[in-house]
Design a protein around this motif. Structure first.
Motif, short mmCIF file in Angstrom:
data_model
loop_
_atom_site.label_atom_id
_atom_site.label_comp_id
_atom_site.label_asym_id
_atom_site.label_seq_id
_atom_site.Cartn_x
_atom_site.Cartn_y
_atom_site.Cartn_z
N LEU A 10 -1.14 55.51 -4.20
CA LEU A 10 -2.09 55.34 -3.01
C LEU A 10 -1.72 54.41 -2.08
O LEU A 10 -1.79 54.80 -0.62
N ALA A 11 -1.06 53.43 -2.43
CA ALA A 11 -0.22 52.50 -1.46
C ALA A 11 0.62 53.23 -0.68
O ALA A 11 0.98 53.06 0.59
N ARG A 12 1.50 54.06 -1.46
CA ARG A 12 2.74 54.84 -0.64
C ARG A 12 2.01 55.78 0.24
O ARG A 12 2.64 56.13 1.38
N LEU A 13 0.93 56.49 0.01
CA LEU A 13 0.32 57.47 0.67
C LEU A 13 -0.21 56.81 1.97
O LEU A 13 0.15 57.15 2.95
N THR A 14 -0.78 55.71 1.95
CA THR A 14 -1.15 54.93 3.21
C THR A 14 0.15 54.35 3.93
O THR A 14 -0.02 54.39 5.26
N GLU A 15 1.17 53.84 3.25
CA GLU A 15 2.31 53.64 3.96
C GLU A 15 2.78 54.93 4.77
O GLU A 15 3.21 54.82 6.07
N GLU A 16 3.05 55.88 4.24
CA GLU A 16 3.50 57.18 4.84
C GLU A 16 2.52 57.40 6.15
O GLU A 16 3.25 57.88 7.13
N THR A 17 1.33 57.34 5.77
CA THR A 17 0.37 57.76 6.94
C THR A 17 0.65 56.92 8.08
O THR A 17 0.62 57.09 9.27
N GLY A 18 0.75 55.55 7.91
CA GLY A 18 1.18 54.65 8.68
C GLY A 18 2.64 54.94 9.45
O GLY A 18 2.55 54.95 10.81
N GLU A 19 3.54 55.54 8.92
CA GLU A 19 4.67 55.72 9.62
C GLU A 19 4.46 57.08 10.57
O GLU A 19 4.99 57.21 11.62
N ILE A 20 3.76 58.10 9.91
CA ILE A 20 3.23 59.03 10.78
C ILE A 20 2.49 58.74 12.09
O ILE A 20 2.77 59.13 13.33
N ARG A 25 3.06 55.95 13.62
CA ARG A 25 3.90 55.13 14.61
C ARG A 25 4.77 56.34 15.14
O ARG A 25 4.91 56.16 16.63
N VAL A 26 5.26 57.21 14.76
CA VAL A 26 5.90 58.46 15.27
C VAL A 26 5.19 58.83 16.25
O VAL A 26 5.53 59.20 17.29
N ILE A 27 3.99 59.45 16.15
CA ILE A 27 2.89 59.88 16.98
C ILE A 27 2.73 58.94 18.33
O ILE A 27 2.70 59.59 19.27
N ALA A 28 2.45 57.63 17.75
CA ALA A 28 2.27 56.75 18.99
C ALA A 28 3.39 56.87 19.92
O ALA A 28 3.56 56.75 21.24
N ASP A 57 13.62 52.82 15.90
CA ASP A 57 13.82 54.08 15.92
C ASP A 57 12.70 55.01 16.45
O ASP A 57 11.26 54.53 15.77
N VAL A 58 12.52 55.88 17.22
CA VAL A 58 11.35 56.49 17.63
C VAL A 58 10.81 57.06 16.36
O VAL A 58 9.73 57.41 16.25
N GLY A 59 11.68 57.66 15.66
CA GLY A 59 10.91 58.22 14.31
C GLY A 59 11.05 59.57 14.32
O GLY A 59 11.41 60.54 15.44
N ASP A 60 11.03 60.35 13.13
CA ASP A 60 11.21 61.79 12.70
C ASP A 60 9.94 62.36 12.40
O ASP A 60 9.62 62.30 11.13
N LEU A 61 9.23 62.86 13.12
CA LEU A 61 7.49 63.39 12.63
C LEU A 61 7.77 64.37 11.53
O LEU A 61 7.04 64.33 10.49
N GLU A 62 8.82 65.27 11.59
CA GLU A 62 8.84 66.28 10.42
C GLU A 62 9.46 65.60 9.20
O GLU A 62 8.69 66.03 8.14
N LEU A 63 10.08 64.66 9.16
CA LEU A 63 10.52 63.94 7.80
C LEU A 63 9.41 63.19 7.43
O LEU A 63 8.92 63.08 6.04
N GLU A 64 8.62 62.38 8.36
CA GLU A 64 7.45 61.45 7.95
C GLU A 64 6.37 62.12 7.24
O GLU A 64 5.73 61.87 6.24
N LEU A 65 6.19 63.61 7.75
CA LEU A 65 5.32 64.53 7.12
C LEU A 65 5.58 65.03 5.76
O LEU A 65 4.77 65.08 4.92
N ALA A 66 6.99 65.26 5.82
CA ALA A 66 7.62 65.68 4.36
C ALA A 66 7.37 64.61 3.50
O ALA A 66 6.97 64.85 2.07
N ASP A 67 7.67 63.24 3.97
CA ASP A 67 7.46 61.96 2.97
C ASP A 67 6.04 61.97 2.38
O ASP A 67 5.74 61.74 1.32
N LEU A 68 5.00 62.28 3.23
CA LEU A 68 3.45 62.24 2.72
C LEU A 68 3.25 63.42 1.83
O LEU A 68 2.75 63.18 0.89
N LEU A 69 3.98 64.75 2.15
CA LEU A 69 3.75 65.81 1.31
C LEU A 69 4.56 65.54 -0.02
O LEU A 69 3.76 65.62 -1.21
N PHE A 70 5.58 64.76 -0.02
CA PHE A 70 6.08 64.37 -1.40
C PHE A 70 5.21 63.42 -2.13
O PHE A 70 5.06 63.58 -3.41
N VAL A 71 4.63 62.52 -1.60
CA VAL A 71 3.69 61.60 -2.19
C VAL A 71 2.37 62.21 -2.68
O VAL A 71 2.08 62.25 -3.71
#
Length: 113
Positions: free
Chosen positions: A35-45, A47-50, A62-76
């Motif tokens: 759950l903590a990881r899910l929250t962390e990944e959501t925060g990273e998403i 940040r990228v959108i912002a 880094d501006v970030g990579d939305l595709e990769l961050e969404l995939a990180d969330l999916l993994f969790v």
């Protein structure tokens, strides 16, 4: 010419994640840590959108990579479902039935598709 990639299914993703996690003695994280990881990944998403919508990144950030961050969330999310023995495919179908029924007339439909 690009290599053909088989479409990813919920079951293929579930099995691939499980095969990866199962090779380690530690196995899946505890539910609260996931759950903590899910929250962390959501925060990273967030940040990228912002950054993509006007927020200036901090120096050397880094501006970030939305595709990769969404995939990180999916993994969790897949890890959480696997650890609990849940089917994301079944859950997704149930959720779509719910929104397609409950929200069928909620939005203005386009004249033609």
């Amino acid at each position: 010419m690009t290599d053909a990639v088989a479409p990813l299914t919920f079951e293929a993703a579930r099995a691939r994640v499980d095969a990866y996690i199962s090779q380690f003695k530690e196995g899946y994280f505890s539910p609260l840590l996931m759950l903590a990881r899910l929250t962390e990944e959501t925060g990273e998403i967030a940040r990228v959108i912002a950054h993509q919508n006007g927020k200036t990144p901090k120096p050397r950030e880094d501006v970030g990579d939305l595709e990769l961050e969404l995939a990180d969330l999916l993994f969790v999310m897949i890890c959480m479902a696997n650890e609990r023995g849940l089917s994301l495919e079944r859950g997704f179908e149930r959720m779509m039935t719910k929104v397609e029924t409950r929200d069928a007339d909620r939005w203005t439909k386009k004249e033609s598709l």
